[in-house]
Design an enzyme around this catalytic site. Structure first.
Site, PDB file in Angstrom:
ATOM      1  CG  HIS A 479      -1.771   1.223   0.977  1.00 53.86           C
ATOM      2  ND1 HIS A 479      -3.174   1.583   0.671  1.00 53.86           N
ATOM      3  CD2 HIS A 479      -2.032   2.327   1.897  1.00 53.86           C
ATOM      4  CE1 HIS A 479      -3.376   2.794   1.305  1.00 53.86           C
ATOM      5  NE2 HIS A 479      -3.274   3.498   2.017  1.00 53.86           N
ATOM      6  CD  GLU A 480       1.662   4.006   3.947  1.00 57.01           C
ATOM      7  OE1 GLU A 480       2.118   4.420   2.801  1.00 57.01           O
ATOM      8  OE2 GLU A 480       0.509   3.360   4.418  1.00 57.01           O
ATOM      9  CG  HIS A 483       0.679   6.976  -0.545  1.00 61.17           C
ATOM     10  ND1 HIS A 483      -0.407   6.922  -1.184  1.00 61.17           N
ATOM     11  CD2 HIS A 483      -0.315   5.616   0.568  1.00 61.17           C
ATOM     12  CE1 HIS A 483      -1.809   6.527  -0.253  1.00 61.17           C
ATOM     13  NE2 HIS A 483      -1.430   6.119  -0.126  1.00 61.17           N
ATOM     14  CG  HIS A 486       0.402   8.795  -6.574  1.00 64.36           C
ATOM     15  ND1 HIS A 486      -0.996   9.490  -6.213  1.00 64.36           N
ATOM     16  CD2 HIS A 486       0.028   8.904  -7.605  1.00 64.36           C
ATOM     17  CE1 HIS A 486      -1.358  10.109  -6.488  1.00 64.36           C
ATOM     18  NE2 HIS A 486      -1.056  10.327  -8.308  1.00 64.36           N
TER      19      HIS A 486
END
Length: 692
Positions: A479-480, A483, A486
């Site tokens: 998940h991180e 990010h 991104h």
């Protein structure tokens, strides 16, 4: 020299924060930075930025995009560098001295933002440009940047009368102080607490890897020979999952639940004042509530839209959770337990239920989920999707010996950015997991490549032993890292819309989408290798793991949505929430919260919404983004290849690389080819049957 480096001057001598950073990649010289450097660096950087802004506002030339908007984009480089290094430390490796500086600097930063956002001459220039934007000959990106600046000034109150602007400034400063104190109170409670386990009886049911991690935690607290459970999720959640001692589970769980409401660090008065001030802020800006204000600039647009999604999922999730509770109650009764399942029992009996239904034991999985292998899995996925490569660097200064750094390059071998991973829990780090940008990508005055950080709180294994993750830990890592991608893959000219500077209910889409690849056999077969034998996860275990992916989803969904609903309730009520504890009880009673499930984040330690405004009235956004990720991964499934190059290119072009270049709904549709289908969320969570 990188375009974001300051110009050397005699005044920078002796302060590494203000001197040019000659480190690899122009990264912060953490090995040279000391706490006493920060306050003078902030003072110098704030003064420099204010001079830059005043020069823009007072420019006698007619406003143009270049002399106003682009000039604002160029401003504050030194302040951004100092603040990025500082807040990275206050969140990931803090101490009492840093916290004192943080308390001092928080209202100063708020005052500084107000001086810019409420500057009438500056707003007149931005407003004049916005009024004739169609005649300026702007590129699509410039047009978007101008639009976002105008929205930002307007939402800050730049168009209001002077008394209203003064009051908004006062509110902003006070909220900054309250948010800082809130976060520090939670950290203080987490640092202070440890459940000490003394002897075999206290360790009953705990698997070897949890015992080792608890021994490491105890040793770090000067309790060699004992074991300690801390309030970090990677410590307390497995303890609640495996401990056969119901009394110790209750003790630990109640301490976990009570973070932020101790006598010495009680956040409840802070909550009451915060929501009242936010309500006043919203009224001054013309909104009926703070929730309306916050959501007006999101994909959801209104609290009613966010509530509609939450309630549509709450009903089937609650029904599923109550059925799950009945099964757990039967298990407890079969063991001779003469008690009703409580919140400190749920994880323990759910683990037993999972073993019974799927023959799946968390301790059977962990040997295959080495931290280093899961990092490799995240990197491999990025390579197969986007052509990125990661080379570890040992010459980059870090803020703690556990921190690692990687140089990231693209298919052409050119530098993409620098990536830090800070994976282990420690008393100096706040709980949770997050991504932040130490430097954001831009191409305004030459190529500035991003510096991105992922921070986790995994339990560290004993010296010489590999750190093993739960499957939820591994999901958090993916998940991180979503990010992180991104931020790393951003490809824009202007920093204000680059990377993760997007709508709050879109920012979680790239990260939640990335979680899907962890569950793919193509990734697990390659990277889920036994830490002793190197053998891949057996196909039977892999099959059982994937079959159990929607197990306990009633519980997981209820604990999340209850937090999101209470968040919206607080920010719709404002001053009516003067007694936060009573308000929390009433809010949960209205939705019929099952007594055996606790909110994922109770208000006194709900840092997402009270340690700052980042997710205030916006915790729903994880679920909003989950609609997008559940539907979006379908594009790869429909292509018949979860690494399909055409779909991956669209994902990179319109999402990971595109920042806030266009409206998020349009960005999603350009990637997917159509709007999202909300039913995908219920299917992903296994709640379709409960909804029917």
């Amino acid at each position: 020299m990188s375009a974001d480096q300051p110009t050397p001057s005699p005044q920078t001598a002796g302060n590494p924060l203000l001197a040019p950073w000659t480190t690899p990649f122009g990264s912060p010289p953490f090995d040279e930075i000391a706490t006493e450097h920060f306050r003078p660096a902030f003072d110098a950087a704030l003064a420099e930025h204010l001079r830059e802004v005043e020069a823009i506002a007072g420019n006698p030339a007619e406003p143009s995009f270049e002399n106003t908007i682009a000039a604002l984009e160029r401003g504050g480089r030194t302040l951004s560098r100092v603040a990025a290094a500082f807040f990275n430390l206050t969140s990931a490796h803090s101490n009492d001295a840093l916290e004192a500086v943080e308390r001092d600097i928080a209202p100063l930063l708020a005052r500084h933002r107000n001086a810019i956002q409420l500057n009438p001459a500056l707003f007149r220039r931005v407003d004049a440009l916005f009024a004739r934007r169609g005649a300026l000959g702007l590129t699509p990106e410039q047009d978007r940047v101008l639009e976002r600046y105008h929205i930002g000034f307007t939402r800050s109150g730049a168009g209001l009368d002077e008394p209203a602007k003064r009051r908004l400034a006062e509110i902003g400063e006070r909220l900054a102080t309250l948010g800082t104190q809130f976060g520090q109170n939670v950290l203080a409670d987490e640092k202070a607490y440890a459940l000490v386990l003394d002897g075999e009886a206290d360790l009953a049911g705990l698997p070897p890897e949890l015992r080792d991690a608890a021994a490491e935690s105890a040793a770090a607290r000067g309790l060699a020979g004992k074991h300690a459970i801390t309030l970090g999720r990677s410590s307390i959640e497995p303890f609640l999952q495996f401990s056969a001692r119901r009394d110790l589970r209750e003790t630990a769980f109640k301490a976990w639940l009570a973070r932020g409401e101790g006598a010495a660090a009680d956040n409840r008065p802070i909550i009451a004042e915060t929501v009242a001030l936010r309500a006043e802020q919203a009224r001054l800006l013309g909104y009926p509530s703070y929730a309306h204000f916050r959501l007006d600039d999101t994909m959801a647009k209104t609290p009613e839209a966010a509530l509609g999604l939450l309630r549509s999922v709450w009903t089937p999730a609650r029904a599923r959770a109550l059925r799950e509770q009945e099964a757990l109650q039967a298990l407890a009764a079969a063991e001779g337990g003469n008690f009703e399942i409580a919140a400190w029992d749920w994880r323990y009996y759910a683990e037993q239920q999972r073993k019974a239904e799927y023959n799946l034991d968390e301790s059977e999985l962990k040997p295959y989920l080495q931290l280093d292998r899961m990092i490799e899995a995240a990197f491999d996925t990025a390579h197969r999707l986007f052509g990125l490569s990661f080379a570890e660097r040992h010459d980059v200064p870090v803020w703690h010996p556990d921190v690692r750094a990687w140089e990231v390059t693209g298919r052409d071998g050119q530098l993409v950015g620098l990536f830090y991973g800070d994976y282990f829990a420690r008393p100096s780090k706040r709980s949770g997991a997050w991504m932040e940008a130490i430097r954001e990508q831009d191409k305004l005055d030459g190529e500035v490549r991003p510096i991105i950080v992922n921070v986790m709180n995994f339990a560290k294994a004993a010296e010489g032993a590999p750190s093993l993750l739960s499957f939820d830990d591994a999901r958090t890592l993916f998940h991180e890292f979503g990010h992180g991608l991104h931020g790393l893959m951003s490809d824009l000219t202007y920093p204000s819309i680059s990377g993760t500077n997007v709508a709050r209910d879109f920012v979680e889409f790239p990260s939640q989408l990335y979680e899907h690849w962890l569950e793919r056999p193509e990734i697990l077969r390659r990277h889920a290798l036994h830490y002793r034998t190197g053998e891949p996860m057996p196909e039977d275990l892999l099959r059982r793991l994937l079959a159990a992916r929607t197990f306990n989803q009633g519980f997981a969904t209820v604990e999340f949505i209850s937090s999101a609903l209470v968040d919206l309730d607080f920010h719709a009520a404002g001053a009516d929430a003067a007694d936060p504890a009573a308000f929390e009880r009433e809010s949960l009673a209205r939705i019929g919260m099952p007594a055996a499930i606790a909110m994922r984040h109770r208000p006194p330690h709900f840092q997402h919404i009270f340690a700052g405004s980042g997710y205030s009235a916006g915790y729903y956004s994880y679920l909003w983004s989950e609609v997008l990720d559940a539907d979006g991964f379908g594009a790869f499934e429909e292509a018949g290849d979860v690494f399909d190059p055409d779909v991956a290119k669209r994902l990179g072009d319109f999402v990971y690389s595109a920042g806030y270049l266009q409206d998020p709904a349009k960005a999603y549709q350009d990637f997917r080819g159509r709007p999202p289908e909300p039913a995908a969320l219920l299917r992903k969570r296994g709640l379709v049957e409960a909804a029917e």
